[in-house]
Design an enzyme around this catalytic site. Structure first.
Site, PDB file in Angstrom:
ATOM      1  N   LYS A 131       0.815  -1.213   0.000  1.00 37.53           N
ATOM      2  CA  LYS A 131       0.000   0.000   0.000  1.00 37.53           C
ATOM      3  C   LYS A 131       0.849   1.265   0.000  1.00 37.53           C
ATOM      4  O   LYS A 131       0.595   2.184  -0.762  1.00 37.53           O
ATOM      5  CB  LYS A 131      -0.957   0.012   1.201  1.00 37.53           C
ATOM      6  CG  LYS A 131      -1.979  -1.095   1.194  1.00 37.53           C
ATOM      7  CD  LYS A 131      -2.907  -1.043   2.392  1.00 37.53           C
ATOM      8  CE  LYS A 131      -2.220  -1.088   3.724  1.00 37.53           C
ATOM      9  NZ  LYS A 131      -1.578  -2.361   4.061  1.00 37.53           N
ATOM     10  N   ARG A 159      -9.747   1.449   9.469  1.00 35.57           N
ATOM     11  CA  ARG A 159      -9.509   0.035   9.755  1.00 35.57           C
ATOM     12  C   ARG A 159     -10.692  -0.620  10.462  1.00 35.57           C
ATOM     13  O   ARG A 159     -10.725  -1.835  10.582  1.00 35.57           O
ATOM     14  CB  ARG A 159      -8.281  -0.134  10.656  1.00 35.57           C
ATOM     15  CG  ARG A 159      -6.977   0.191   9.987  1.00 35.57           C
ATOM     16  CD  ARG A 159      -5.845  -0.101  10.965  1.00 35.57           C
ATOM     17  NE  ARG A 159      -4.577   0.402  10.492  1.00 35.57           N
ATOM     18  CZ  ARG A 159      -3.636  -0.345   9.955  1.00 35.57           C
ATOM     19  NH1 ARG A 159      -3.824  -1.624   9.796  1.00 35.57           N
ATOM     20  NH2 ARG A 159      -2.504   0.186   9.566  1.00 35.57           N
ATOM     21  N   ARG A 204      11.544  -6.783   4.530  1.00 36.52           N
ATOM     22  CA  ARG A 204      11.520  -5.339   4.774  1.00 36.52           C
ATOM     23  C   ARG A 204      12.053  -5.027   6.175  1.00 36.52           C
ATOM     24  O   ARG A 204      12.816  -4.079   6.357  1.00 36.52           O
ATOM     25  CB  ARG A 204      10.099  -4.786   4.616  1.00 36.52           C
ATOM     26  CG  ARG A 204      10.012  -3.284   4.873  1.00 36.52           C
ATOM     27  CD  ARG A 204       8.620  -2.747   4.718  1.00 36.52           C
ATOM     28  NE  ARG A 204       7.825  -3.039   5.913  1.00 36.52           N
ATOM     29  CZ  ARG A 204       6.564  -2.691   6.071  1.00 36.52           C
ATOM     30  NH1 ARG A 204       5.923  -2.053   5.102  1.00 36.52           N
ATOM     31  NH2 ARG A 204       5.912  -2.974   7.178  1.00 36.52           N
ATOM     32  N   ARG A 237      13.239  -2.591  11.136  1.00 34.74           N
ATOM     33  CA  ARG A 237      11.970  -2.428  11.855  1.00 34.74           C
ATOM     34  C   ARG A 237      11.848  -3.520  12.919  1.00 34.74           C
ATOM     35  O   ARG A 237      11.504  -4.651  12.616  1.00 34.74           O
ATOM     36  CB  ARG A 237      10.788  -2.521  10.893  1.00 34.74           C
ATOM     37  CG  ARG A 237      10.650  -1.336   9.975  1.00 34.74           C
ATOM     38  CD  ARG A 237       9.369  -1.472   9.199  1.00 34.74           C
ATOM     39  NE  ARG A 237       9.134  -0.310   8.367  1.00 34.74           N
ATOM     40  CZ  ARG A 237       7.962   0.009   7.864  1.00 34.74           C
ATOM     41  NH1 ARG A 237       6.917  -0.748   8.112  1.00 34.74           N
ATOM     42  NH2 ARG A 237       7.814   1.064   7.117  1.00 34.74           N
ATOM     43  N   ARG A 272      -0.921  -9.119  13.009  1.00 35.10           N
ATOM     44  CA  ARG A 272      -1.505  -8.006  12.234  1.00 35.10           C
ATOM     45  C   ARG A 272      -2.377  -8.534  11.096  1.00 35.10           C
ATOM     46  O   ARG A 272      -3.414  -7.954  10.787  1.00 35.10           O
ATOM     47  CB  ARG A 272      -0.404  -7.107  11.675  1.00 35.10           C
ATOM     48  CG  ARG A 272       0.250  -6.252  12.709  1.00 35.10           C
ATOM     49  CD  ARG A 272       1.228  -5.283  12.070  1.00 35.10           C
ATOM     50  NE  ARG A 272       1.940  -4.553  13.100  1.00 35.10           N
ATOM     51  CZ  ARG A 272       3.228  -4.273  13.048  1.00 35.10           C
ATOM     52  NH1 ARG A 272       3.958  -4.637  12.019  1.00 35.10           N
ATOM     53  NH2 ARG A 272       3.787  -3.597  14.027  1.00 35.10           N
TER      54      ARG A 272
END
Length: 187
Positions: free
Chosen positions: A13, A88, A127, A133, A144
């Site tokens: 996204k 959401r 990623r 991260r 998630r």
């Protein structure tokens, strides 16, 4: 153009939002980016959401709605915007509807990137490694994904009923996906 981009975490996204925003001359607004910036700058909001995000949870609707409301009232959103990561939940859909109505606006489309979950998990682990991260462990990523399926995915039914949902295959090279999105939004 007023758009929302949805899809599970890791669907691409953010990558595609930047391209869409540039193509249509509108800002891409990512609640995740807003939260991460506040965490990095150790603001009051950042301290509130740091623990929530680290555990794979979502920030409360109340906090998120207020942040989005304020952001949508900034001057650069007058010609339109692309929301990434919001809404959401049903409460967030209702809040967004209210903000848009107050400002005399409506959504033009809700773009859903459809992806394979296992491929997305691998994409996010890569990623996390590249970007450092710490919140992107496999356990957190899968949590998630589960939260997305439970809370957010049903919102696509609402937007489909309103005739706003545009589904695009989010798997493949970035340029391939971008071309599919561009074609779908321009048609």
């Amino acid at each position: 153009m007023r758009l929302i981009i949805v899809g599970p975490p890791g669907a691409g996204k953010g990558t595609q939002a930047a391209r869409i925003a540039a193509s249509f001359g509108i800002p891409a607004i990512s609640t995740g980016d807003i939260f991460r910036a506040n965490i990095k700058n150790e603001t009051e909001l950042g301290l509130k959401v740091k623990d929530i995000l680290a555990s794979g949870g979502y920030v409360t609707d109340e906090i998120t709605n207020a942040i989005v409301r304020d952001r949508l009232r900034e001057a650069d959103t007058e010609p339109g915007f692309l929301l990434d990561g919001y809404p959401r939940t049903l409460a967030q859909v209702d809040a967004l509807d209210g903000v848009l109505a107050e400002d005399g606006h409506v959504l033009d489309a809700v773009l859903e990137l459809t992806v394979d979950e296992d491929a997305v998990v691998q994409r996010l682990l890569k990623r996390a490694e590249l970007e450092g991260r710490s919140d992107d462990t496999e356990e957190v990523i899968r949590e998630r994904q589960a939260i997305y399926r439970k809370e957010t995915a049903p919102l696509t039914d609402i937007y489909a009923q309103r005739g706003l949902l545009v589904q695009v295959d989010g798997m493949g090279e970035v340029d391939e996906v971008a071309a599919r999105i561009e074609g779908a939004l321009r048609s």
